[in-house]
Design a protein around this motif. Sequence first.
Motif, PDB file in Angstrom:
ATOM      1  N   UNK A 135       0.842  -1.188   0.000  1.00  0.00           N
ATOM      2  CA  UNK A 135       0.000   0.000   0.000  1.00  0.00           C
ATOM      3  C   UNK A 135       0.883   1.247   0.000  1.00  0.00           C
ATOM      4  N   UNK A 136       0.590   2.248  -0.833  1.00  0.00           N
ATOM      5  CA  UNK A 136       1.335   3.511  -0.768  1.00  0.00           C
ATOM      6  C   UNK A 136       1.211   4.144   0.614  1.00  0.00           C
ATOM      7  N   UNK A 137       2.244   4.830   1.037  1.00  0.00           N
ATOM      8  CA  UNK A 137       2.275   5.417   2.371  1.00  0.00           C
ATOM      9  C   UNK A 137       1.134   6.410   2.577  1.00  0.00           C
ATOM     10  N   UNK A 138       0.840   7.202   1.556  1.00  0.00           N
ATOM     11  CA  UNK A 138      -0.216   8.201   1.719  1.00  0.00           C
ATOM     12  C   UNK A 138      -1.583   7.549   1.947  1.00  0.00           C
ATOM     13  N   UNK A 139      -1.812   6.394   1.332  1.00  0.00           N
ATOM     14  CA  UNK A 139      -3.076   5.683   1.537  1.00  0.00           C
ATOM     15  C   UNK A 139      -3.099   5.046   2.926  1.00  0.00           C
ATOM     16  N   UNK A 140      -1.958   4.502   3.348  1.00  0.00           N
ATOM     17  CA  UNK A 140      -1.846   3.943   4.695  1.00  0.00           C
ATOM     18  C   UNK A 140      -2.150   5.005   5.746  1.00  0.00           C
ATOM     19  N   UNK A 141      -1.587   6.178   5.558  1.00  0.00           N
ATOM     20  CA  UNK A 141      -1.784   7.277   6.509  1.00  0.00           C
ATOM     21  C   UNK A 141      -3.248   7.695   6.558  1.00  0.00           C
ATOM     22  N   UNK A 142      -3.881   7.786   5.396  1.00  0.00           N
ATOM     23  CA  UNK A 142      -5.290   8.165   5.327  1.00  0.00           C
ATOM     24  C   UNK A 142      -6.173   7.150   6.043  1.00  0.00           C
ATOM     25  N   UNK A 143      -5.933   5.876   5.793  1.00  0.00           N
ATOM     26  CA  UNK A 143      -6.739   4.828   6.423  1.00  0.00           C
ATOM     27  C   UNK A 143      -6.511   4.790   7.933  1.00  0.00           C
ATOM     28  N   UNK A 144      -5.267   5.001   8.357  1.00  0.00           N
ATOM     29  CA  UNK A 144      -4.969   5.009   9.785  1.00  0.00           C
ATOM     30  C   UNK A 144      -5.682   6.160  10.476  1.00  0.00           C
TER      31      UNK A 144
END
Length: 212
Positions: A135-144
């Motif tokens: 998963x791209x980091x920006x998507x991980x951050x958004x989901x978190x």
Amino acid sequence: MAFIVFEGLDGAGKSSLIEGLKQRLLDMQQDFVFTREPGGTPLAEELREIILRNEGEAPCPRAELLLYEAARAQHVNKFIKPSLDENKWVICDRFTASTFAFQKGGRSLNETDIHWLNSFATDGLKADISILLDLPVEVSKQRTNQRVEATGVEKDRFELEADDFHQKVRKAYLELAQLEKDSWIVLDATKSPEEVKKDFFTALVQKGFLSE
């Protein structure tokens, strides 16, 4: 029996996929256990709290690595190996690859030291197959962030790290999966949960862990 490990950045969907595998094994009437790292035994869970907490003194990178390995040694000895000896499938949320990704990639610790300590802590035990939900980091951050808003559960010490740290972690995961590709399945975690689940079970069949 099989020892299956799930890896990836936070928010990648490991929990959802693990639940799908649990249901598949229940349908097959296959005995299994689920566990996680750090954790999995009372002592290892205590170490987990020390590793992930935000308050108090933070461990330096080498101390952090040793805390992970101490928890892992206890986990393998007291839970994982006994379960495998009973011919159960072991499903684990994170294992040695997380240490490679977070401590070698994120913390820039020595790769040789990490591989040696992983081998020592596990007494040579390796996962039969590792599943990387990429998963791209920006998507991980958004989901978190969405999870925090929905549950009110605060981010742990690693989730609070800068984006650059997580970029290095992701890169290390992908490098390891490429080096050991025969024992890895890499899934595109930006897809819908149903699409990821379909790709996952297709790959497990192709690898010989499940039948059609």
